[in-house]
Design an enzyme around this catalytic site. Structure first.
Site, PDB file in Angstrom:
ATOM      1  N   ASP A 129      38.843  32.025  36.571  1.00 29.74           N
ATOM      2  CA  ASP A 129      38.342  32.102  35.201  1.00 29.74           C
ATOM      3  C   ASP A 129      39.363  32.618  34.202  1.00 29.74           C
ATOM      4  O   ASP A 129      39.167  32.466  33.000  1.00 29.74           O
ATOM      5  CB  ASP A 129      37.104  33.001  35.143  1.00 29.74           C
ATOM      6  CG  ASP A 129      37.459  34.482  35.166  1.00 29.74           C
ATOM      7  OD1 ASP A 129      38.124  34.921  36.147  1.00 29.74           O
ATOM      8  OD2 ASP A 129      37.119  35.201  34.218  1.00 29.74           O
TER       9      ASP A 129
ATOM     10  N   SER B 272      42.312  38.272  44.111  1.00 26.89           N
ATOM     11  CA  SER B 272      41.908  39.135  43.000  1.00 26.89           C
ATOM     12  C   SER B 272      43.046  40.025  42.540  1.00 26.89           C
ATOM     13  O   SER B 272      44.014  40.254  43.271  1.00 26.89           O
ATOM     14  CB  SER B 272      40.736  40.015  43.458  1.00 26.89           C
ATOM     15  OG  SER B 272      40.338  40.928  42.473  1.00 26.89           O
TER      16      SER B 272
ATOM     17  N   LYS C  83      49.139  34.533  42.312  1.00 26.35           N
ATOM     18  CA  LYS C  83      48.155  34.075  43.281  1.00 26.35           C
ATOM     19  C   LYS C  83      48.531  32.714  43.862  1.00 26.35           C
ATOM     20  O   LYS C  83      48.243  32.421  45.026  1.00 26.35           O
ATOM     21  CB  LYS C  83      46.771  34.000  42.639  1.00 26.35           C
ATOM     22  CG  LYS C  83      46.160  35.347  42.269  1.00 26.35           C
ATOM     23  CD  LYS C  83      44.768  35.136  41.692  1.00 26.35           C
ATOM     24  CE  LYS C  83      44.123  36.434  41.235  1.00 26.35           C
ATOM     25  NZ  LYS C  83      42.758  36.218  40.701  1.00 26.35           N
TER      26      LYS C  83
ATOM     27  N   ASN D  84      45.435  34.850  35.086  1.00 25.98           N
ATOM     28  CA  ASN D  84      46.097  35.156  36.353  1.00 25.98           C
ATOM     29  C   ASN D  84      45.674  34.218  37.481  1.00 25.98           C
ATOM     30  O   ASN D  84      46.156  34.345  38.606  1.00 25.98           O
ATOM     31  CB  ASN D  84      45.837  36.615  36.765  1.00 25.98           C
ATOM     32  CG  ASN D  84      44.361  36.938  36.910  1.00 25.98           C
ATOM     33  OD1 ASN D  84      43.509  36.379  36.228  1.00 25.98           O
ATOM     34  ND2 ASN D  84      44.041  37.857  37.793  1.00 25.98           N
TER      35      ASN D  84
ATOM     36  N   ASP E 193      38.652  33.765  42.886  1.00 32.69           N
ATOM     37  CA  ASP E 193      38.814  34.992  42.127  1.00 32.69           C
ATOM     38  C   ASP E 193      37.501  35.772  42.206  1.00 32.69           C
ATOM     39  O   ASP E 193      36.447  35.213  42.571  1.00 32.69           O
ATOM     40  CB  ASP E 193      39.155  34.624  40.676  1.00 32.69           C
ATOM     41  CG  ASP E 193      39.168  35.818  39.756  1.00 32.69           C
ATOM     42  OD1 ASP E 193      39.911  36.774  40.046  1.00 32.69           O
ATOM     43  OD2 ASP E 193      38.417  35.810  38.763  1.00 32.69           O
TER      44      ASP E 193
ATOM     45  N   ASP F  99      36.330  38.874  39.690  1.00 30.96           N
ATOM     46  CA  ASP F  99      35.716  39.228  38.407  1.00 30.96           C
ATOM     47  C   ASP F  99      35.680  38.033  37.464  1.00 30.96           C
ATOM     48  O   ASP F  99      36.693  37.384  37.218  1.00 30.96           O
ATOM     49  CB  ASP F  99      36.479  40.384  37.782  1.00 30.96           C
ATOM     50  CG  ASP F  99      36.419  41.623  38.642  1.00 30.96           C
ATOM     51  OD1 ASP F  99      35.427  42.357  38.556  1.00 30.96           O
ATOM     52  OD2 ASP F  99      37.374  41.837  39.433  1.00 30.96           O
TER      53      ASP F  99
END
Length: 284
Positions: free
Chosen positions: A234, A61, A211, A237, A27, A29
Site C-alpha cells: 500500500d 514489513s 523489500k 516502501n 505488507d 500496516d
C-alpha cells in the site's frame, strides 16, 4: 509511467484456482492489517490451507523481526519474515540475509534528527539493530508509536553509541513525514535509500536494501518465479517488491504511486482485501 492497473476481477482474469502461486508476500500496516492494526480473523485457517497446498506465506514489513515473530508465533515454523523493510530476513530463527548500515551513517542520521527536533519539528529517531531498536526520546506519545512496531526497544542516552549491528534508522514524525522530515534527509538520498514508509514514518537504509531485493533473493533461494509470486502493498516502501511479482496488488487505499505501479487492485485493508484476493485467485 505504467498504466493504471486492472481491477481484481476482469474478463481476462484467469479462472479461480488456475494460478500456480507458490509464494505470497504481504505488507502489514495498511495492507494485511486494518486501520485498527488488527490481523483479520480468517487469516489463521487460510494459512493452514496454504501450508497444506505448499504455498509459502511471508510477511514483509518495516516492523522489526521480533515484532513479526510475536504476531505470528503460533504459525511461525517455516515462515520467512522480511523485516525492517527488507534489511533483515529470517526463517526459523536463522538469518537468511542482512544489510547493515555503517555506524557513522547511522550516527549522522541521528544527529540530523536532533537538529530537526531543536528546530521545532516533532520527530524522533529509532536506530534499528538486529537485537533491539534504540531511542533517546522517551515521552509517552513517542514511545506509544515505537511500541507498535518495535516490541524489542530500549531507551538509551545516546543512540549513536549503541553496541549492535544497525540495519536501518527509522524516523517518526508526528506531522506529514513525506513533506517535513523526508526532505531534511536529502543529503542521504544520493548514497542511501530514503523511503517514506507511512504517513508519519521515514526509513533510511543502504541503497542495496529494500523489500524487492529481499524478495528476489528469496525467490532465487527457493526456485520460485515472479509468475508464481503474489504480492500486496500500500505504500512507497512496497514499490520494489511489487516489481518482483507478476501477481502484484495495490490495495484500494494505497498511495497513488503504488496504484500506478501494481498490475492489479485489491479491496482495501479495511475490507479484508488480502484474504479476499487470495481466496479469489487461488480458488479457496
Amino acid at each position: 509511467m505504467p498504466a493504471t492497473p486492472a481491477p481484481l476481477l476482469t474478463p481476462s482474469s484467469p479462472p479461480p484456482g488456475s494460478a500456480d502461486i507458490r509464494l505470497i508476500v504481504t505488507d502489514m500496516d495498511g495492507t494485511l492489517l486494518d486501520d485498527a492494526k488488527r490481523i483479520p480473523e480468517g487469516l489463521w485457517p487460510m494459512l493452514a490451507e496454504l501450508r497444506r497446498r505448499g504455498v509459502l506465506f511471508s510477511p514483509a514489513s518495516g516492523r522489526q523481526y521480533a515484532t513479526l515473530a510475536r504476531q505470528f508465533a503460533e504459525v511461525a515454523e517455516g515462515m520467512v519474515f522480511i523485516a525492517e523493510n527488507g534489511t533483515y530476513v529470517v526463517r526459523d530463527g536463522v538469518e537468511l540475509s542482512c544489510d547493515t548500515l555503517r555506524p557513522a551513517v547511522a550516527a549522522g542520521i541521528a544527529r540530523t534528527v536532533r537538529r530537526l527536533a531543536a528546530d521545532g519539528v516533532d520527530v524522533g529517531a529509532v536506530v534499528c539493530g538486529k537485537r533491539a531498536a534504540y531511542v533517546e526520546r522517551h515521552d509517552e506519545a513517542f514511545l506509544a508509536e515505537v511500541r507498535k512496531y518495535y516490541v524489542e526497544h530500549r531507551i538509551v542516552e545516546d543512540v549513536t553509541a549503541v553496541d549492535d549491528d544497525v540495519i536501518k534508522v527509522a524516523l517518526f514524525d508526528f506531522g506529514p513525514a513525506e513533506h517535513s522530515t523526508a526532505p531534511a534527509l536529502a543529503e542521504y538520498a544520493g548514497t542511501h535509500r530514503v523511503v517514506v514508509s507511512g504517513e508519519h514514518w521515514v526509513d533510511v537504509m543502504n541503497r542495496t536494501a529494500d523489500k524487492g531485493t529481499a524478495l528476489r533473493g528469496l525467490q532465487r533461494a527457493l526456485g520460485i518465479t515472479p509468475a508464481q509470486t503474489m504480492v500486496f502493498g500500500d505504500y512507497l516502501n512496497d514499490l520494489e517488491m511489487l516489481d518482483a511479482a507478476d501477481w502484484s496488488f495495490a490495495m484500494a487505499n494505497a498511495h497513488p504511486e503504488v496504484v500506478r505501479r501494481a498490475r492489479h487492485l485489491a479491496p482495501s485493508n479495511n475490507d479484508n482485501g488480502v484474504l479476499r484476493t487470495i481466496s479469489r485467485v487461488l480458488g479457496l
